[in-house]
Enzyme design. Structure first.
Site, PDB file in Angstrom:
ATOM      1  N   ASN A 160       0.830  -1.204   0.000  1.00 16.95           N
ATOM      2  CA  ASN A 160       0.000   0.000   0.000  1.00 16.95           C
ATOM      3  C   ASN A 160       0.865   1.254   0.000  1.00 16.95           C
ATOM      4  O   ASN A 160       1.985   1.244   0.491  1.00 16.95           O
ATOM      5  CB  ASN A 160      -0.933   0.018   1.223  1.00 16.95           C
ATOM      6  CG  ASN A 160      -1.859  -1.195   1.236  1.00 16.95           C
ATOM      7  OD1 ASN A 160      -2.068  -1.837   0.199  1.00 16.95           O
ATOM      8  ND2 ASN A 160      -2.382  -1.545   2.404  1.00 16.95           N
ATOM      9  N   ASP A 197      -0.686   4.212   0.994  1.00 19.73           N
ATOM     10  CA  ASP A 197      -1.535   5.194   1.685  1.00 19.73           C
ATOM     11  C   ASP A 197      -0.967   5.714   2.996  1.00 19.73           C
ATOM     12  O   ASP A 197      -1.485   6.687   3.559  1.00 19.73           O
ATOM     13  CB  ASP A 197      -2.956   4.600   1.899  1.00 19.73           C
ATOM     14  CG  ASP A 197      -2.945   3.278   2.699  1.00 19.73           C
ATOM     15  OD1 ASP A 197      -3.821   2.428   2.451  1.00 19.73           O
ATOM     16  OD2 ASP A 197      -2.057   3.087   3.543  1.00 19.73           O
ATOM     17  N   HIS A 224       5.831  -0.485  -2.755  1.00 24.28           N
ATOM     18  CA  HIS A 224       5.421   0.268  -3.945  1.00 24.28           C
ATOM     19  C   HIS A 224       5.475   1.765  -3.738  1.00 24.28           C
ATOM     20  O   HIS A 224       4.843   2.516  -4.492  1.00 24.28           O
ATOM     21  CB  HIS A 224       4.007  -0.164  -4.363  1.00 24.28           C
ATOM     22  CG  HIS A 224       3.937  -1.615  -4.755  1.00 24.28           C
ATOM     23  ND1 HIS A 224       2.782  -2.357  -4.695  1.00 24.28           N
ATOM     24  CD2 HIS A 224       4.892  -2.464  -5.184  1.00 24.28           C
ATOM     25  CE1 HIS A 224       3.020  -3.607  -5.074  1.00 24.28           C
ATOM     26  NE2 HIS A 224       4.291  -3.699  -5.380  1.00 24.28           N
TER      27      HIS A 224
END
Ligand code: BV8
Ligand code: ZN
Length: 238
Positions: free
Chosen positions: A93, A95, A110
């Site tokens: 993630n 976020d 990522h």
């Protein structure tokens, strides 16, 4: 499962762990990639072709993430990290919700939606403005276009991050795989690396995935509930 089987504990998370925070996953119903094809947006070619469209997509996601909070699953992982001495969290993630929940040892395979990097030089910077008013931010060092510091399809992951993730997986006694469809590589290889090195695998998901046949236990249901119940069952005595 007594305390001794828990460590080194490695956790691999995907978009599903943030679903209950209100962030749509990629491949489920209403998933991001349903509205936008990943190949149209999360690739270097799409950025080259239409940087404005790619930035509108990421500004839309930045705004969505900005309004979401860590959920109980993120918080339980931060609690587990504080109670164990050998713990690593690997996330696909971007976020930042694991860090917002208090997780410290986090490998972001990522990248991060809150970090930008220059499309021409090595400059990287954090930018948490929502949205980025100028649309396409420019590099303060060379004036070229900034881009999200995330790994797009067809791009290599950061070598040192990926090496640390493989190393952690190869030394794990136990790996929890939470909220991932296990289709994106090389992240999807990590549970198999752990398993071939002798780790036990526990999958937390609301559906079966290509990894399911290879795990030792499947805890099916929302991660917020399943993870907390699992931890209550296995946690070492305080
Ligand atoms: C690379 C960042 C080479 C951007 C992302 C081998 C085999 C097949 C394909 C490949 C391969 N090797 C490489 C590839 C190509 C490609 C790939 O894997 N394609 C797949 C799709 C077929 N991989 C790459 O391109 C990688 N790069 O290999 O480069 C290279 C090497 C050297 C030099 C040059 C090049 C780069 C991959 C990274 C791409 N970037 N994101 C952004 O986010 O904007 S991928 C994207 O998918 C996200 O990062 C996401 O994290 C990731 C994986 O998705 P998931 O997290 O699993 O999310 P998903 O929606 O799929 O699933 C959610 C799950 O949660 C579901 O199972 C659902 O049931 C569950 N769930 C839902 N709610 C809950 C829940 N579970 C529990 N509780 C709930 N409440
Ligand atoms: Zn630059």
């Amino acid at each position: 499962m007594s305390g001794v089987d828990l460590e080194p504990l490695v956790v691999l998370t995907g978009a599903g762990i943030s679903a209950e925070s209100g962030i749509p996953t990629f491949r489920g119903d209403g998933g991001i990639w349903e509205q936008y094809r990943a190949t149209d947006l999360a690739t270097p070619a799409s950025f080259k072709r239409d940087p404005d469209l790619v930035w509108r997509f990421y500004n839309w996601r930045r705004e969505m993430v900005f309004n979401c909070n860590p959920n109980q699953a993120h918080k339980t992982l931060a609690t587990i990290e504080n109670q164990l001495s050998n713990f690593m969290l690997i996330t696909q993630n971007i976020d930042g919700l694991h860090q917002a929940a208090g997780s410290r040892h986090v490998l972001e395979l990522h990248g991060s939606i809150w970090r930008l990097r220059c499309s021409a030089c090595n400059e990287r910077w954090e930018d948490r403005r929502v949205p980025i008013p100028e649309g396409i931010p420019l590099c303060s060092a060379c004036g070229s276009m900034g881009r999200p510091d995330v790994v797009w399809f067809g791009e290599a992951l950061e070598t040192n991050v990926l090496q640390s993730a493989y190393q952690a997986a190869a030394q794990a006694k136990l790996m929890l795989v939470i909220g991932t469809s296990a289709v994106v590589h090389p992240a999807a290889e990590l549970p198999l690396v752990a398993r071939s090195a002798g780790a036990r695998l526990v999958e937390f998901n609301v559906e079966d995935t290509p990894l399911t046949p290879f795990v030792d236990a499947v805890l099916q249901g929302p991660a917020t509930q399943q993870l907390e119940q699992w931890w209550e069952r296995v946690r070492p005595p305080a």
